[in-house]
Write a protein that holds these residues in place. Structure first.
Motif, PDB file in Angstrom:
ATOM      1  N   GLY A   1      23.913-156.334 -48.372  1.00 45.06           N
ATOM      2  CA  GLY A   1      25.260-156.139 -47.840  1.00 45.06           C
ATOM      3  C   GLY A   1      26.276-155.784 -48.905  1.00 45.06           C
ATOM      4  O   GLY A   1      26.034-155.886 -50.102  1.00 45.06           O
ATOM      5  N   HIS A   2      27.460-155.368 -48.433  1.00 44.29           N
ATOM      6  CA  HIS A   2      28.550-155.044 -49.350  1.00 44.29           C
ATOM      7  C   HIS A   2      29.029-156.276 -50.110  1.00 44.29           C
ATOM      8  O   HIS A   2      29.474-156.175 -51.251  1.00 44.29           O
ATOM      9  CB  HIS A   2      29.732-154.458 -48.576  1.00 44.29           C
ATOM     10  N   GLY A   3      28.990-157.431 -49.447  1.00 43.11           N
ATOM     11  CA  GLY A   3      29.564-158.619 -50.048  1.00 43.11           C
ATOM     12  C   GLY A   3      31.079-158.564 -50.105  1.00 43.11           C
ATOM     13  O   GLY A   3      31.710-159.305 -50.850  1.00 43.11           O
ATOM     14  N   LEU A   4      31.698-157.684 -49.316  1.00 45.52           N
ATOM     15  CA  LEU A   4      33.137-157.444 -49.372  1.00 45.52           C
ATOM     16  C   LEU A   4      33.720-157.452 -47.963  1.00 45.52           C
ATOM     17  O   LEU A   4      33.051-157.019 -47.017  1.00 45.52           O
ATOM     18  CB  LEU A   4      33.441-156.094 -50.028  1.00 45.52           C
ATOM     19  N   PRO A   5      34.959-157.915 -47.803  1.00 49.42           N
ATOM     20  CA  PRO A   5      35.593-157.806 -46.485  1.00 49.42           C
ATOM     21  C   PRO A   5      35.849-156.341 -46.154  1.00 49.42           C
ATOM     22  O   PRO A   5      36.092-155.526 -47.052  1.00 49.42           O
ATOM     23  CB  PRO A   5      36.907-158.586 -46.656  1.00 49.42           C
ATOM     24  N   PRO A   6      35.777-155.958 -44.875  1.00 51.60           N
ATOM     25  CA  PRO A   6      36.001-154.552 -44.517  1.00 51.60           C
ATOM     26  C   PRO A   6      37.455-154.147 -44.739  1.00 51.60           C
ATOM     27  O   PRO A   6      38.365-154.985 -44.665  1.00 51.60           O
ATOM     28  CB  PRO A   6      35.625-154.506 -43.038  1.00 51.60           C
ATOM     29  N   PRO A   7      37.705-152.864 -45.023  1.00 54.19           N
ATOM     30  CA  PRO A   7      39.088-152.405 -45.218  1.00 54.19           C
ATOM     31  C   PRO A   7      39.887-152.501 -43.922  1.00 54.19           C
ATOM     32  O   PRO A   7      39.325-152.405 -42.826  1.00 54.19           O
ATOM     33  CB  PRO A   7      38.923-150.956 -45.682  1.00 54.19           C
ATOM     34  N   PRO A   8      41.214-152.683 -44.012  1.00 53.98           N
ATOM     35  CA  PRO A   8      42.036-152.896 -42.806  1.00 53.98           C
ATOM     36  C   PRO A   8      41.926-151.781 -41.783  1.00 53.98           C
ATOM     37  O   PRO A   8      41.876-152.037 -40.578  1.00 53.98           O
ATOM     38  CB  PRO A   8      43.459-153.008 -43.371  1.00 53.98           C
ATOM     39  N   GLY A   9      41.895-150.533 -42.230  1.00 51.55           N
ATOM     40  CA  GLY A   9      41.825-149.423 -41.291  1.00 51.55           C
ATOM     41  C   GLY A   9      40.546-149.434 -40.483  1.00 51.55           C
ATOM     42  O   GLY A   9      40.547-149.068 -39.306  1.00 51.55           O
ATOM     43  N   LEU A  10      39.453-149.854 -41.088  1.00 53.24           N
ATOM     44  CA  LEU A  10      38.183-149.933 -40.376  1.00 53.24           C
ATOM     45  C   LEU A  10      38.241-151.015 -39.312  1.00 53.24           C
ATOM     46  O   LEU A  10      37.763-150.826 -38.189  1.00 53.24           O
ATOM     47  CB  LEU A  10      37.048-150.211 -41.368  1.00 53.24           C
ATOM     48  N   VAL A  11      38.830-152.155 -39.657  1.00 53.05           N
ATOM     49  CA  VAL A  11      38.970-153.245 -38.692  1.00 53.05           C
ATOM     50  C   VAL A  11      39.857-152.804 -37.529  1.00 53.05           C
ATOM     51  O   VAL A  11      39.547-153.045 -36.350  1.00 53.05           O
ATOM     52  CB  VAL A  11      39.552-154.493 -39.378  1.00 53.05           C
ATOM     53  N   ALA A  12      40.960-152.118 -37.850  1.00 51.80           N
ATOM     54  CA  ALA A  12      41.876-151.664 -36.799  1.00 51.80           C
ATOM     55  C   ALA A  12      41.221-150.647 -35.876  1.00 51.80           C
ATOM     56  O   ALA A  12      41.542-150.566 -34.681  1.00 51.80           O
ATOM     57  CB  ALA A  12      43.125-151.057 -37.431  1.00 51.80           C
TER      58      ALA A  12
ATOM     59  N   ALA B   1      19.687-148.944 -25.494  1.00 48.78           N
ATOM     60  CA  ALA B   1      20.150-149.120 -26.883  1.00 48.78           C
ATOM     61  C   ALA B   1      21.459-148.372 -27.091  1.00 48.78           C
ATOM     62  O   ALA B   1      21.488-147.216 -27.533  1.00 48.78           O
ATOM     63  CB  ALA B   1      19.084-148.630 -27.859  1.00 48.78           C
ATOM     64  N   ARG B   2      22.552-149.027 -26.734  1.00 52.52           N
ATOM     65  CA  ARG B   2      23.889-148.458 -26.872  1.00 52.52           C
ATOM     66  C   ARG B   2      24.618-149.126 -28.027  1.00 52.52           C
ATOM     67  O   ARG B   2      24.500-150.335 -28.236  1.00 52.52           O
ATOM     68  CB  ARG B   2      24.723-148.687 -25.602  1.00 52.52           C
ATOM     69  N   ILE B   3      25.407-148.351 -28.746  1.00 55.24           N
ATOM     70  CA  ILE B   3      26.302-148.938 -29.737  1.00 55.24           C
ATOM     71  C   ILE B   3      27.473-149.584 -29.002  1.00 55.24           C
ATOM     72  O   ILE B   3      28.033-149.006 -28.058  1.00 55.24           O
ATOM     73  CB  ILE B   3      26.822-147.868 -30.718  1.00 55.24           C
ATOM     74  N   ALA B   4      27.873-150.778 -29.411  1.00 60.04           N
ATOM     75  CA  ALA B   4      29.053-151.419 -28.816  1.00 60.04           C
ATOM     76  C   ALA B   4      30.281-150.545 -29.071  1.00 60.04           C
ATOM     77  O   ALA B   4      30.430-149.961 -30.153  1.00 60.04           O
ATOM     78  CB  ALA B   4      29.258-152.804 -29.417  1.00 60.04           C
ATOM     79  N   ALA B   5      31.145-150.437 -28.077  1.00 62.21           N
ATOM     80  CA  ALA B   5      32.281-149.522 -28.158  1.00 62.21           C
ATOM     81  C   ALA B   5      33.149-149.752 -29.400  1.00 62.21           C
ATOM     82  O   ALA B   5      33.516-148.784 -30.074  1.00 62.21           O
ATOM     83  CB  ALA B   5      33.119-149.625 -26.892  1.00 62.21           C
ATOM     84  N   PRO B   6      33.519-151.005 -29.742  1.00 60.78           N
ATOM     85  CA  PRO B   6      34.326-151.178 -30.961  1.00 60.78           C
ATOM     86  C   PRO B   6      33.610-150.698 -32.223  1.00 60.78           C
ATOM     87  O   PRO B   6      34.238-150.126 -33.121  1.00 60.78           O
ATOM     88  CB  PRO B   6      34.575-152.692 -31.004  1.00 60.78           C
ATOM     89  N   VAL B   7      32.289-150.912 -32.295  1.00 59.17           N
ATOM     90  CA  VAL B   7      31.519-150.461 -33.457  1.00 59.17           C
ATOM     91  C   VAL B   7      31.459-148.942 -33.487  1.00 59.17           C
ATOM     92  O   VAL B   7      31.574-148.320 -34.553  1.00 59.17           O
ATOM     93  CB  VAL B   7      30.111-151.075 -33.448  1.00 59.17           C
ATOM     94  N   ALA B   8      31.280-148.320 -32.323  1.00 59.97           N
ATOM     95  CA  ALA B   8      31.253-146.857 -32.265  1.00 59.97           C
ATOM     96  C   ALA B   8      32.581-146.268 -32.728  1.00 59.97           C
ATOM     97  O   ALA B   8      32.603-145.257 -33.455  1.00 59.97           O
ATOM     98  CB  ALA B   8      30.929-146.399 -30.837  1.00 59.97           C
ATOM     99  N   SER B   9      33.678-146.885 -32.346  1.00 63.75           N
ATOM    100  CA  SER B   9      34.990-146.399 -32.784  1.00 63.75           C
ATOM    101  C   SER B   9      35.151-146.538 -34.286  1.00 63.75           C
ATOM    102  O   SER B   9      35.654-145.628 -34.963  1.00 63.75           O
ATOM    103  CB  SER B   9      36.099-147.167 -32.059  1.00 63.75           C
ATOM    104  N   ALA B  10      34.713-147.673 -34.818  1.00 64.50           N
ATOM    105  CA  ALA B  10      34.795-147.876 -36.258  1.00 64.50           C
ATOM    106  C   ALA B  10      33.886-146.905 -36.997  1.00 64.50           C
ATOM    107  O   ALA B  10      34.247-146.365 -38.054  1.00 64.50           O
ATOM    108  CB  ALA B  10      34.421-149.320 -36.606  1.00 64.50           C
ATOM    109  N   ALA B  11      32.701-146.650 -36.448  1.00 68.48           N
ATOM    110  CA  ALA B  11      31.766-145.719 -37.077  1.00 68.48           C
ATOM    111  C   ALA B  11      32.347-144.308 -37.109  1.00 68.48           C
ATOM    112  O   ALA B  11      32.244-143.600 -38.125  1.00 68.48           O
ATOM    113  CB  ALA B  11      30.432-145.737 -36.339  1.00 68.48           C
ATOM    114  N   ALA B  12      32.953-143.873 -36.004  1.00 68.55           N
ATOM    115  CA  ALA B  12      33.554-142.538 -35.971  1.00 68.55           C
ATOM    116  C   ALA B  12      34.689-142.430 -36.991  1.00 68.55           C
ATOM    117  O   ALA B  12      34.832-141.407 -37.679  1.00 68.55           O
ATOM    118  CB  ALA B  12      34.065-142.231 -34.566  1.00 68.55           C
ATOM    119  N   TYR B  13      35.493-143.481 -37.096  1.00 68.00           N
ATOM    120  CA  TYR B  13      36.570-143.499 -38.089  1.00 68.00           C
ATOM    121  C   TYR B  13      36.002-143.385 -39.504  1.00 68.00           C
ATOM    122  O   TYR B  13      36.468-142.579 -40.318  1.00 68.00           O
ATOM    123  CB  TYR B  13      37.370-144.797 -37.929  1.00 68.00           C
TER     124      TYR B  13
END
Length: 412
Positions: free
Chosen positions: A20-31, A249-261
């Motif tokens: 893993g990254h071992g790091l908290p995700p950046p704010p924009g990714l969380v948003a 096997a669907r990506i969860a919508a919030p994860v898909a949005s973060a992935a696209a970002y």
């Protein structure tokens, strides 16, 4: 030492996750991680277009109908293996999540040795010999999985090795799946030449990337695949979608949005990725110095957030402590270091070999504040949380080195 019961540490249910990254995700990714809609099987148009842009910036054109997204690389590899059928070849060692899918489907998995200079890519001559032997024994080899930037070895295969291996695979009619999860984590990107198999032989290669490698937290599963632009690629993609549909096997919508970002690679994402790679590269280099000074055999890490160490030279000292194989080494170092230390048997290496993967994320601290400080510091190796872990690693292996040295000394 007391051995862990095999039933409690099976190779599938207790297989190690990606480093893993071992790091908290950046704010924009969380948003960006929002939404309650149902994501379509294979990914929405927005996500697939973001994946196309990501690949285009890396010199690989990709139409939307040549692209698929899924909730993690294991689901995609399972679907690919089911769609292709037949038996599977992998390098030894290989990523821990590659082989369970094939075995679940009843396919045979054949490991192939790697060249001396790198992991992740089979030696081309060993590959040809393995395919010949498989067919002579009634096997049906159809799929080769490889990775130019590798887990667990943390190496980057030279283009000439990749080319020879891919040509050998094509000559034997194999389809190649190139796991490029770690291609964006090169420690020295200006001095490291990474050329993927799809750039060499686009008609026979499917590219797969788990987004937990460059962008997403490990708990947000998302992966993308790029298929060849020919009839074979069309049919393979359709079969993969059939398997993913059967699995729902669907990506969860919030994860898909973060992935696209993240795949759009705005400044926040590219700056965070570059800073994270620099941090993990420095920690990996420091850990490499500690391990080699103690007598371990470790290829210099060139990518990723991990190292792969062969402690065979320390076998006498480890044996005196009751450590005789990779499972016992995993148990011993896990207790001594207080961090996951999966043995080489998790990655297809021999149980009797004393090999282990160490993830650099475990050196960055135990809280988000400590990890963020590690990311932002101009001298992260001097921070208390990083320095203490490196010191613990050093003292653990110094003890082994000293014990081994004393055993080699003649009596006075």
């Amino acid at each position: 030492m007391r051995r862990t019961e095999p039933a409690g540490h099976g190779p599938v249910r207790y297989g190690p996750p990606l480093p893993g990254h071992g790091l908290p995700p950046p704010p924009g990714l969380v948003a960006a991680a929002t939404g309650t809609r149902t994501e379509p099987i294979g990914g929405s148009a927005a996500l697939l277009d973001a994946a196309r842009g990501y690949w285009t910036r890396r010199g690989l054109s990709a139409d939307r109908d040549r692209t698929v997204a899924a909730p993690g690389a294991p689901a995609l590899l399972l679907a690919l293996t089911a769609a292709l059928g037949g038996d599977v070849l992998v390098p030894r060692p290989c990523a821990a999540w590659w082989t369970p899918q094939a075995r679940l489907l009843g396919a045979a998995v054949f490991p192939v040795g790697t060249p001396a200079e790198c992991g992740g890519v089979p030696d081309p001559y060993a590959l040809l010999e393995t395919v010949r032997r498989m067919r002579a024994e009634g096997g049906d080899p159809r799929l080769l999985v490889l990775s130019v930037a590798d887990d667990p070895a943390a190496t980057v295969a030279p283009p000439e090795v990749v080319h020879e291996t891919v040509e050998a695979a094509a000559g034997e009619g194999l389809h190649v799946v190139s796991d490029e999860t770690w291609r964006d984590t090169l420690h020295e990107p200006r001095d490291t030449l990474l050329i993927g198999p799809a750039e060499m032989l686009p008609d026979r290669v499917t590219v797969l990337t788990d987004l937990a490698g460059p962008f997403l937290p490990a708990g947000w599963p998302a992966a993308i695949a790029r298929f060849p632009g020919n009839d074979t690629g069309t049919l393979l993609r359709e079969r993969v979608l059939d398997v993913l549909t059967a699995l729902d096997a669907r990506i969860a919508a919030p994860v898909a949005s973060a992935a696209a970002y993240a795949l759009g690679e705005p400044d926040e994402i590219t700056h965070r990725l570059a800073a994270s790679v620099r941090l993990h590269a420095r920690v990996a280099a420091a850990a490499h110095r500690v391990l080699t000074a103690a007598g371990a055999l470790v290829r210099p890490p060139r990518a990723g957030r991990h190292l792969y160490a062969d402690l065979g030279p320390l076998r006498p000292a480890l044996g005196a402590l009751g450590v005789a194989d990779a499972q016992e080494l995993e148990d011993f170092l896990g207790v001594r270091l207080g961090m996951p230390t999966p043995g080489g048997h998790r990655f297809g290496d021999d149980l009797g070999a004393l090999r282990v993967r160490l993830a650099t994320g475990s050196f960055l601290g135990t809280t988000d504040d400590e990890r963020t400080a590690s990311l932002l510091s101009p001298e992260p190796l001097e921070l208390p949380q990083v320095h203490s872990m490196l010191s613990l690693l050093g003292s653990t292996f110094a003890d082994l080195r000293d014990d081994d040295a004393r055993r080699r000394e003649s009596p006075r």
